[in-house]
Design an enzyme around this catalytic site. Structure first.
Site, PDB file in Angstrom:
ATOM      1  CB  ILE A  32       4.678  -1.417 -10.329  1.00 44.87           C
ATOM      2  CG1 ILE A  32       3.329  -0.758 -10.074  1.00 44.87           C
ATOM      3  CG2 ILE A  32       5.297  -1.940  -9.047  1.00 44.87           C
ATOM      4  CD1 ILE A  32       2.255  -1.719  -9.578  1.00 44.87           C
ATOM      5  CG  HIS A 101       2.842   8.974  -3.694  1.00 45.10           C
ATOM      6  ND1 HIS A 101       1.521   8.937  -3.280  1.00 45.10           N
ATOM      7  CD2 HIS A 101       2.813   8.803  -5.040  1.00 45.10           C
ATOM      8  CE1 HIS A 101       0.731   8.749  -4.341  1.00 45.10           C
ATOM      9  NE2 HIS A 101       1.498   8.679  -5.419  1.00 45.10           N
TER      10      HIS A 101
END
Length: 123
Positions: A32, A101
């Site tokens: 984002i 991640h």
């Protein structure tokens, strides 16, 4: 650290994400706050908080994340020109979500070092 993170909520479809890849072990979605024209996060569906929490039993997931990263680079046309894959660990390593991640960044030439610490004179 709680195993419930924003990534867990994305996996469970409790909050939306721009998902670009999914299989039984991993999920990839657009960041984002992108730091490159192409910036996706590749996460294991099994919660592992940090690199420090990788064990022999779950280490196969890390390899799978890199397979997914390479697949995405190929599918999106970045494999030949190159791309960067980053995994941060803990606060000083830049980790903000404690669900392991990979950041896959592409679409522009990346410099090295990626960060210059002007306070300490490090490059």
């Amino acid at each position: 650290m709680s195993s419930e993170t924003i990534f867990t909520k994305i996996i469970n479809r409790e909050i939306p994400a721009d998902i670009v890849y999914e299989d039984e072990k991993a999920l990839a979605f657009r960041d984002i706050n992108p730091q490159a024209p192409f910036h996706v996060l590749v996460i294991p569906k099994t919660a592992i908080a940090t690199i420090n929490d990788v064990t022999e039993e779950n280490s196969h997931l890390i390899g799978h994340l890199y397979v997914v990263a390479a697949k995405l680079a190929q599918e999106h046309g970045f494999a030949e020109d190159g791309y960067r894959v980053v995994m941060n660990c803990n606060e000083h390593g830049g980790q903000t979500v404690y669900h392991l991640h990979l950041h896959v960044l592409a679409g522009k030439e990346m410099g090295w070092p990626p960060y210059q610490d002007t306070k300490k004179g490090l490059a």
